[in-house]
Write a protein that holds these residues in place. Structure first.
Motif, PDB file in Angstrom:
ATOM      1  N   ALA A   1     -58.417  20.446  -5.333  1.00 21.85           N
ATOM      2  CA  ALA A   1     -57.629  21.652  -5.088  1.00 21.85           C
ATOM      3  C   ALA A   1     -58.392  22.917  -5.470  1.00 21.85           C
ATOM      4  N   VAL A   2     -59.231  22.851  -6.517  1.00 20.34           N
ATOM      5  CA  VAL A   2     -59.944  24.045  -6.951  1.00 20.34           C
ATOM      6  C   VAL A   2     -60.944  24.512  -5.895  1.00 20.34           C
ATOM      7  N   LEU A   3     -61.413  23.613  -5.019  1.00 23.68           N
ATOM      8  CA  LEU A   3     -62.319  23.994  -3.938  1.00 23.68           C
ATOM      9  C   LEU A   3     -61.570  24.566  -2.744  1.00 23.68           C
ATOM     10  N   GLN A   4     -60.253  24.540  -2.805  1.00 25.17           N
ATOM     11  CA  GLN A   4     -59.417  25.135  -1.761  1.00 25.17           C
ATOM     12  C   GLN A   4     -58.869  26.487  -2.206  1.00 25.17           C
ATOM     13  N   CYS A   5     -59.407  27.000  -3.299  1.00 21.93           N
ATOM     14  CA  CYS A   5     -58.895  28.232  -3.903  1.00 21.93           C
ATOM     15  C   CYS A   5     -59.809  29.422  -3.637  1.00 21.93           C
ATOM     16  N   LEU A   6     -59.188  30.583  -3.601  1.00 21.03           N
ATOM     17  CA  LEU A   6     -59.896  31.849  -3.724  1.00 21.03           C
ATOM     18  C   LEU A   6     -59.503  32.464  -5.060  1.00 21.03           C
ATOM     19  N   VAL A   7     -60.299  33.422  -5.500  1.00 14.36           N
ATOM     20  CA  VAL A   7     -60.057  34.050  -6.796  1.00 14.36           C
ATOM     21  C   VAL A   7     -59.360  35.386  -6.598  1.00 14.36           C
ATOM     22  N   GLU A   8     -58.265  35.561  -7.303  1.00 15.62           N
ATOM     23  CA  GLU A   8     -57.557  36.840  -7.315  1.00 15.62           C
ATOM     24  C   GLU A   8     -57.483  37.333  -8.757  1.00 15.62           C
ATOM     25  N   HIS A   9     -57.479  38.659  -8.926  1.00 15.26           N
ATOM     26  CA  HIS A   9     -57.449  39.242 -10.265  1.00 15.26           C
ATOM     27  C   HIS A   9     -56.098  39.903 -10.518  1.00 15.26           C
ATOM     28  N   ALA A  10     -55.523  39.607 -11.670  1.00 17.16           N
ATOM     29  CA  ALA A  10     -54.275  40.248 -12.066  1.00 17.16           C
ATOM     30  C   ALA A  10     -54.560  41.688 -12.494  1.00 17.16           C
ATOM     31  N   ALA A  11     -53.495  42.436 -12.732  1.00 14.79           N
ATOM     32  CA  ALA A  11     -53.652  43.838 -13.108  1.00 14.79           C
ATOM     33  C   ALA A  11     -54.433  44.008 -14.403  1.00 14.79           C
ATOM     34  N   ASP A  12     -54.344  43.015 -15.305  1.00 18.42           N
ATOM     35  CA  ASP A  12     -55.078  43.095 -16.570  1.00 18.42           C
ATOM     36  C   ASP A  12     -56.507  42.584 -16.466  1.00 18.42           C
ATOM     37  N   GLY A  13     -56.944  42.241 -15.238  1.00 15.84           N
ATOM     38  CA  GLY A  13     -58.300  41.756 -15.026  1.00 15.84           C
ATOM     39  C   GLY A  13     -58.467  40.262 -15.142  1.00 15.84           C
ATOM     40  N   HIS A  14     -57.417  39.545 -15.546  1.00 18.10           N
ATOM     41  CA  HIS A  14     -57.498  38.091 -15.693  1.00 18.10           C
ATOM     42  C   HIS A  14     -57.596  37.451 -14.308  1.00 18.10           C
ATOM     43  N   PRO A  15     -58.666  36.665 -14.032  1.00 17.25           N
ATOM     44  CA  PRO A  15     -58.780  36.009 -12.719  1.00 17.25           C
ATOM     45  C   PRO A  15     -57.862  34.795 -12.612  1.00 17.25           C
ATOM     46  N   TRP A  16     -57.416  34.538 -11.396  1.00 15.83           N
ATOM     47  CA  TRP A  16     -56.547  33.393 -11.093  1.00 15.83           C
ATOM     48  C   TRP A  16     -57.144  32.593  -9.954  1.00 15.83           C
ATOM     49  N   PHE A  17     -56.979  31.269  -9.996  1.00 22.26           N
ATOM     50  CA  PHE A  17     -57.240  30.408  -8.849  1.00 22.26           C
ATOM     51  C   PHE A  17     -55.973  30.398  -7.990  1.00 22.26           C
ATOM     52  N   VAL A  18     -56.133  30.682  -6.704  1.00 25.59           N
ATOM     53  CA  VAL A  18     -54.993  30.671  -5.787  1.00 25.59           C
ATOM     54  C   VAL A  18     -55.332  29.736  -4.624  1.00 25.59           C
ATOM     55  N   GLN A  19     -54.632  28.621  -4.546  1.00 27.26           N
ATOM     56  CA  GLN A  19     -54.900  27.630  -3.503  1.00 27.26           C
ATOM     57  C   GLN A  19     -54.454  28.166  -2.155  1.00 27.26           C
ATOM     58  N   GLN A  20     -55.291  27.954  -1.135  1.00 27.40           N
ATOM     59  CA  GLN A  20     -55.026  28.459   0.206  1.00 27.40           C
ATOM     60  C   GLN A  20     -54.493  27.347   1.107  1.00 27.40           C
TER      61      GLN A  20
ATOM     62  N   ASP B   1     -66.279   6.270   7.086  1.00 27.85           N
ATOM     63  CA  ASP B   1     -65.037   5.517   6.895  1.00 27.85           C
ATOM     64  C   ASP B   1     -64.737   5.224   5.428  1.00 27.85           C
ATOM     65  N   ALA B   2     -65.657   5.510   4.534  1.00 22.85           N
ATOM     66  CA  ALA B   2     -65.464   5.196   3.122  1.00 22.85           C
ATOM     67  C   ALA B   2     -64.433   6.130   2.496  1.00 22.85           C
ATOM     68  N   LYS B   3     -63.705   5.611   1.525  1.00 25.26           N
ATOM     69  CA  LYS B   3     -62.736   6.420   0.789  1.00 25.26           C
ATOM     70  C   LYS B   3     -63.450   7.113  -0.375  1.00 25.26           C
ATOM     71  N   LEU B   4     -63.068   8.341  -0.635  1.00 23.48           N
ATOM     72  CA  LEU B   4     -63.712   9.113  -1.689  1.00 23.48           C
ATOM     73  C   LEU B   4     -62.999   9.003  -3.032  1.00 23.48           C
ATOM     74  N   GLY B   5     -61.797   8.520  -3.057  1.00 24.48           N
ATOM     75  CA  GLY B   5     -61.065   8.439  -4.324  1.00 24.48           C
ATOM     76  C   GLY B   5     -59.875   9.372  -4.326  1.00 24.48           C
ATOM     77  N   ARG B   6     -59.148   9.376  -5.435  1.00 28.94           N
ATOM     78  CA  ARG B   6     -57.909  10.142  -5.498  1.00 28.94           C
ATOM     79  C   ARG B   6     -58.172  11.645  -5.465  1.00 28.94           C
ATOM     80  N   ARG B   7     -57.156  12.371  -5.079  1.00 31.88           N
ATOM     81  CA  ARG B   7     -57.259  13.823  -5.028  1.00 31.88           C
ATOM     82  C   ARG B   7     -56.826  14.428  -6.358  1.00 31.88           C
ATOM     83  N   PHE B   8     -57.354  15.618  -6.642  1.00 35.67           N
ATOM     84  CA  PHE B   8     -57.086  16.269  -7.913  1.00 35.67           C
ATOM     85  C   PHE B   8     -56.367  17.592  -7.683  1.00 35.67           C
ATOM     86  N   ALA B   9     -55.244  17.747  -8.387  1.00 34.64           N
ATOM     87  CA  ALA B   9     -54.446  18.960  -8.262  1.00 34.64           C
ATOM     88  C   ALA B   9     -55.059  20.100  -9.072  1.00 34.64           C
ATOM     89  N   LEU B  10     -54.440  21.267  -8.993  1.00 39.02           N
ATOM     90  CA  LEU B  10     -54.939  22.451  -9.672  1.00 39.02           C
ATOM     91  C   LEU B  10     -54.362  22.486 -11.090  1.00 39.02           C
TER      92      LEU B  10
END
Length: 447
Positions: free
Chosen positions: A51-70, A151-160
């Motif tokens: 999930a983290v590779l599906q994210c863009l970075v957004e910054h809050a008003a206080d400058g704290h960055p956030w991961f935002v999944q697209q 055709d190979a499976k890569l394994g389980r998916r990981f959430a944010l």
């Protein structure tokens, strides 16, 4: 609903403001015909797993960055360069270390393909705020699997997941552990507020030395390691520590540290999750005055090996406290960064060993993984002084990364030569075998 979470403190410490190159680059040599369409599909599959590779970075008003999944994330970037020589990848690794990541528009991982007819290099470039060296190795394995065996499976998916999510439930529910985390965080806040902060320091041009210990010499080193009951990393660290002190003097290098993989304590990360926090332990010979005892190599290596094991065992009890306590320090983030930038970092040496990677994973359908090279990294404000090592297919690849202000390149060359001489002597290799530890001229690349 769109998944999103703020950066953990250790992620913020790597990401900073997103305007500095903080990259880890893992190069690999692959034999076989790669196909662009199949490679792009492989990157899509790997991106879908994290999930983290599906994210863009957004910054809050206080400058704290956030991961935002697209919902429809932009693809992982692929740059294709025609391969001309065996050493092209070293220049491309330098360029990748210098390139910024635009986390507002693209995922924080990208790939360079040095395209050749029968042999290619793949350079996986990861922002250090989401990947450590082992994460990069796992990603490279998944890319090659998806490309060579679609055709190979890569394994389980990981959430944010956030940092608290990876702490086991029994630890999160431990009230005494929570109290210790709060108390230590409060104490640290007071300490950092008392520190004087000077202007940020500047450093000289960065460089990287690269070389290898070839299979015959590596096999001899492993055999001697088993005979002496001392880990390979302890042996390598002993050689580099003695060499650094011999060239720089005891005051020239204040300490040696090694990052520790803490995934063993975090079941949620098992199976290939991306992670970057790696607490360090300080390497020492149990208080022995090493400069005057260089002849007793194996006694020092055993002392280091035992001391390191004790420190890693003690570290286990603090992992959860660190993950929980660090999140209480966000209000002091700017002060922490200003403090770190005002302190000279060139008097310590980090020794990072990815271990002996499983050589059974060399074949991926029609593709053969011939080599994994030691990762290079450019950390802000300086990479000084970092030695990375990785063993694959009975070969040890080493990279020595520093800058001219912290450690002149000429001295790094001396340290490299002396460390290899110490290993040759300690393992009692015949001259014909020992020559495999110094594979020709030293390639030097500026980062």
């Amino acid at each position: 609903m769109t998944a999103r979470r703020p950066f953990a403190l250790f992620e913020r410490g790597m990401y900073l403001d997103g305007q500095r190159p903080v990259a880890l680059v893992l190069p690999a040599t692959v034999v076989g015909a790669l196909d662009e369409e199949r490679l792009r599909l492989a990157l899509d599959r790997v991106q879908a797993r994290h999930a983290v590779l599906q994210c863009l970075v957004e910054h809050a008003a206080d400058g704290h960055p956030w991961f935002v999944q697209q919902a429809t994330p932009p693809p992982m970037a692929l740059r294709i360069v025609e391969r001309q020589t065996e050493d092209d990848w070293q220049e491309q690794a330098r360029l990748e270390c210098e390139r910024l990541f635009d986390g507002r528009r693209q995922p924080l991982v990208r790939l360079v393909w040095l395209r050749g007819a029968a042999r290619s290099e793949l350079l996986l470039s990861c922002h250090h705020c989401i990947c450590d060296g082992l994460s990069a190795v796992g990603l490279m394995h998944d890319i090659l699997t998806a490309c060579g065996r679609p055709d190979a499976k890569l394994g389980r998916r990981f959430a944010l997941n956030n940092s608290e999510d990876v702490v086991p439930p029994e630890a999160r529910g431990d009230r005494w552990l929570q109290r210790r985390a709060r108390w230590k965080a409060t104490l640290f806040k007071w300490l950092i507020r008392l520190q004087r902060i000077g202007p940020p320091l500047s450093y000289g041009p960065a460089y990287t030395l690269r070389w290898s210990i070839e299979p015959a010499a590596m096999q001899a080193l492993v055999r001697r390691s088993k005979q002496e009951d001392v880990g390979v990393f302890a042996i390598l660290s002993t050689a580099f520590m003695l060499a650094c002190w011999s060239v720089r003097g005891a005051r020239g290098v204040e300490k040696f540290v090694a990052p520790v993989d803490v995934r063993r304590y975090l079941p949620a990360l098992q199976g290939g999750a991306l992670f970057t926090m790696a607490p360090t332990v300080q390497l020492s010979f149990g208080g022995r005055k090493t400069i005057n005892e260089m002849a007793d190599f194996w006694a020092l290596a055993r002392a280091l090996n035992d001391d390191m094991r004790r420190k890693i065992d003690r570290l286990a009890s603090t992992v959860y406290e660190r993950l929980l306590g660090l999140e209480r320090l966000h209000p002091l983030f700017d002060r922490l960064i200003a403090y770190s930038r005002s302190r000279r970092s060139g008097r310590s040496v980090s020794l990072s060993y990815l271990g002996r990677l499983d050589a059974s994973t060399q074949d991926y359908g029609s593709l053969h993984l011939e080599a994994i090279h030691a990762p290079s990294a450019l950390l802000e404000p300086t990479p000084a002084n970092l030695i990375t090592m990785v063993a694959f297919a009975e070969r040890l690849d080493i990279a020595f990364i520093s800058d001219e202000s912290s450690l002149p390149c000429a001295q790094a060359v001396q340290i490299r030569l002396l460390a290899m001489e110490l290993l040759q002597t300690a393992t009692a290799l015949p001259a014909s075998v020992a020559s495999g530890m110094s594979a020709g001229p030293l390639p030097v690349e500026s980062l």
